[in-house]
Design a protein around this motif. Sequence first.
Motif, mmCIF file in Angstrom:
data_model
loop_
_atom_site.group_PDB
_atom_site.id
_atom_site.type_symbol
_atom_site.label_atom_id
_atom_site.label_comp_id
_atom_site.label_asym_id
_atom_site.label_seq_id
_atom_site.Cartn_x
_atom_site.Cartn_y
_atom_site.Cartn_z
ATOM 1 N N GLN A 166 3.951 5.801 -5.728
ATOM 2 C CA GLN A 166 4.019 5.777 -7.192
ATOM 3 C C GLN A 166 2.936 6.630 -7.853
ATOM 4 O O GLN A 166 2.541 6.356 -8.987
ATOM 5 N N GLN A 167 2.452 7.645 -7.170
ATOM 6 C CA GLN A 167 1.433 8.530 -7.744
ATOM 7 C C GLN A 167 1.873 8.989 -9.127
ATOM 8 O O GLN A 167 3.036 9.321 -9.336
ATOM 9 N N GLY A 168 0.944 8.995 -10.072
ATOM 10 C CA GLY A 168 1.252 9.383 -11.437
ATOM 11 C C GLY A 168 1.560 8.206 -12.343
ATOM 12 O O GLY A 168 1.656 8.359 -13.554
ATOM 13 N N GLN A 197 -3.747 7.817 -9.569
ATOM 14 C CA GLN A 197 -3.966 8.443 -8.263
ATOM 15 C C GLN A 197 -3.826 7.440 -7.114
ATOM 16 O O GLN A 197 -4.038 7.788 -5.958
ATOM 17 N N GLY A 198 -3.511 6.204 -7.429
ATOM 18 C CA GLY A 198 -3.343 5.184 -6.401
ATOM 19 C C GLY A 198 -4.641 4.522 -5.979
ATOM 20 O O GLY A 198 -4.682 3.815 -4.970
ATOM 21 N N GLU A 257 0.828 -1.209 0.000
ATOM 22 C CA GLU A 257 0.000 0.000 0.000
ATOM 23 C C GLU A 257 0.866 1.264 0.000
ATOM 24 O O GLU A 257 0.561 2.227 -0.715
ATOM 25 N N GLN A 258 1.949 1.247 0.751
ATOM 26 C CA GLN A 258 2.850 2.396 0.769
ATOM 27 C C GLN A 258 3.531 2.565 -0.582
ATOM 28 O O GLN A 258 3.696 3.677 -1.071
ATOM 29 N N LEU A 259 3.909 1.456 -1.167
ATOM 30 C CA LEU A 259 4.531 1.486 -2.492
ATOM 31 C C LEU A 259 3.586 2.113 -3.515
ATOM 32 O O LEU A 259 3.998 2.934 -4.339
ATOM 33 N N VAL A 275 4.399 2.308 -15.913
ATOM 34 C CA VAL A 275 3.770 1.229 -15.157
ATOM 35 C C VAL A 275 4.788 0.648 -14.174
ATOM 36 O O VAL A 275 5.943 0.421 -14.528
ATOM 37 N N VAL A 276 4.321 0.419 -12.947
ATOM 38 C CA VAL A 276 5.148 -0.233 -11.937
ATOM 39 C C VAL A 276 4.497 -1.570 -11.627
ATOM 40 O O VAL A 276 3.353 -1.619 -11.160
#
Length: 194
Positions: free
Chosen positions: A54-56, A154-155, A48-50, A89-90
């Motif tokens: 990674q916003q955007g 936006q996550g 969740e923190q990751l 993309v992550v």
Amino acid sequence: MLPLIGATLLILYSGCESDRSAPPGPDSESSVPVEKPSLKIADWRYVEQLITDQQGKIVVVDLWSTSCPPCLREFPDLVSLQNQFPQEVVCVSFNCDYFGGKNYPPEYYREPVEKFLTKHKAFMTNLISNVPAEELFPTLDLAAMPATYVYDRQGKLAKRFDNERREYGKEGYTYQRDVIPFVKSLLRTDPFKQ
């Protein structure tokens, strides 16, 4: 008697020769160090923190296990997705092999998971869950793997792929048919209009 000794020596020599391996030379493949993907033991809060960090970018989290044939079949396409869109993309692989056994801590699974990740050149964020699957899945309202979570720029969770309602047929969802087209549709949206 002498021919028998000669034949025995020939068999022994042949057997030893086939088992004998020369030390790796400069042109030998085994002398080249194999780069291993990174692998961290973490919980879902880390994921969740990751996602927040990674916003955007689009974040794709794949929950998988080395004992899940559909997971293993689809994993190369997760790697392909990461390679296709490395700036936008992550991809996160979240291994759920850990089942909470006292004699099998999360670290126990590192070697087989790392071997699989290395084989598939999975140079992305790779995690092993430190929470047993039977505890993790209820918190995610998930019945089973495979499952893929896609988060927008936006996550926010844009879509969860699983096959709990059989919406993807008997075989379940695939990256090629379902996940990648969905991610591409998110990539086409203007991040400033959302």
